[in-house]
Design a protein around this motif. Sequence first.
Motif, PDB file in Angstrom:
ATOM      1  N   THR A  73       4.631  -1.093  -1.400  1.00  0.00           N
ATOM      2  CA  THR A  73       4.397   0.150  -0.662  1.00  0.00           C
ATOM      3  C   THR A  73       5.675   0.910  -0.352  1.00  0.00           C
ATOM      4  O   THR A  73       5.642   2.125  -0.253  1.00  0.00           O
ATOM      5  N   ALA A  74       6.785   0.229  -0.186  1.00  0.00           N
ATOM      6  CA  ALA A  74       8.034   0.891   0.187  1.00  0.00           C
ATOM      7  C   ALA A  74       8.761   1.403  -1.052  1.00  0.00           C
ATOM      8  O   ALA A  74       8.741   0.775  -2.107  1.00  0.00           O
ATOM      9  N   ASP A 125      13.197   4.888   2.049  1.00  0.00           N
ATOM     10  CA  ASP A 125      12.303   4.755   3.201  1.00  0.00           C
ATOM     11  C   ASP A 125      12.988   3.975   4.312  1.00  0.00           C
ATOM     12  O   ASP A 125      13.809   3.097   4.063  1.00  0.00           O
ATOM     13  N   VAL A 126      12.631   4.293   5.546  1.00  0.00           N
ATOM     14  CA  VAL A 126      13.062   3.516   6.698  1.00  0.00           C
ATOM     15  C   VAL A 126      11.927   2.545   6.999  1.00  0.00           C
ATOM     16  O   VAL A 126      10.781   2.961   7.176  1.00  0.00           O
ATOM     17  N   VAL A 127      12.245   1.239   7.015  1.00  0.00           N
ATOM     18  CA  VAL A 127      11.209   0.218   7.169  1.00  0.00           C
ATOM     19  C   VAL A 127      11.573  -0.763   8.277  1.00  0.00           C
ATOM     20  O   VAL A 127      12.734  -0.885   8.656  1.00  0.00           O
ATOM     21  N   GLU A 128      10.543  -1.446   8.775  1.00  0.00           N
ATOM     22  CA  GLU A 128      10.738  -2.535   9.727  1.00  0.00           C
ATOM     23  C   GLU A 128      10.393  -3.826   9.007  1.00  0.00           C
ATOM     24  O   GLU A 128       9.342  -3.932   8.370  1.00  0.00           O
ATOM     25  N   VAL A 146       6.229   0.685   7.233  1.00  0.00           N
ATOM     26  CA  VAL A 146       7.133   1.752   6.821  1.00  0.00           C
ATOM     27  C   VAL A 146       7.231   2.710   7.999  1.00  0.00           C
ATOM     28  O   VAL A 146       6.235   3.296   8.419  1.00  0.00           O
ATOM     29  N   VAL A 147       8.427   2.839   8.548  1.00  0.00           N
ATOM     30  CA  VAL A 147       8.631   3.679   9.728  1.00  0.00           C
ATOM     31  C   VAL A 147       8.629   5.149   9.330  1.00  0.00           C
ATOM     32  O   VAL A 147       7.973   5.974   9.966  1.00  0.00           O
ATOM     33  N   ARG A 148       9.380   5.495   8.271  1.00  0.00           N
ATOM     34  CA  ARG A 148       9.467   6.884   7.820  1.00  0.00           C
ATOM     35  C   ARG A 148       9.634   6.898   6.308  1.00  0.00           C
ATOM     36  O   ARG A 148      10.439   6.163   5.767  1.00  0.00           O
ATOM     37  N   ARG A 149       8.884   7.743   5.646  1.00  0.00           N
ATOM     38  CA  ARG A 149       8.957   7.881   4.193  1.00  0.00           C
ATOM     39  C   ARG A 149      10.071   8.851   3.814  1.00  0.00           C
ATOM     40  O   ARG A 149      10.333   9.819   4.516  1.00  0.00           O
ATOM     41  N   SER A 150      10.675   8.597   2.654  1.00  0.00           N
ATOM     42  CA  SER A 150      11.612   9.573   2.108  1.00  0.00           C
ATOM     43  C   SER A 150      10.834  10.447   1.142  1.00  0.00           C
ATOM     44  O   SER A 150       9.791  10.057   0.626  1.00  0.00           O
TER      45      SER A 150
END
Length: 140
Positions: free
Chosen positions: A70-71, A75-78, A96-100
């Motif tokens: 999925t990432a 992307d900003v992920v946890e 996924v905190v924020r998508r690029s």
Amino acid sequence: MSESKKTDMSETKKQDAREVAGRKTLIGHVVSAKMKDTIVVTEERLVKHALYKKYVRKKSRFVAHDAGNTAKEGDVVEIMQTRPMSKTKNWRLVRVVRRSHGDVIHADVDVEAAAIGRKAEAVDANARKDDAAVAPEAKS
């Protein structure tokens, strides 16, 4: 008294996945998503130098399990620490905190404004192509 205990118990049941069993979690940027079910996440932090008292930027790379691929890169992920899945893979993707949006956007740029700007540029480019196609026909 019993009512307050019930509310406390319900709050403890609603603990987030980040607090389960004291596992470490961290937030970082995906730098590689080229492997199957695996991502590489970089965590960046500022550490004060012991002698010079200047803040130095330190990076750590973590290999994490991404079950559904999925990432994507940027992307900003946890991620959360988990059992070893391979020689280097000891973390798993939580969310996924924020998508690029294809390219990495700097923190000081408004994400929505940048996306709108790209759409406007694409529309302008298409309009120029249409004008170029119409111009030779008008000369004939």
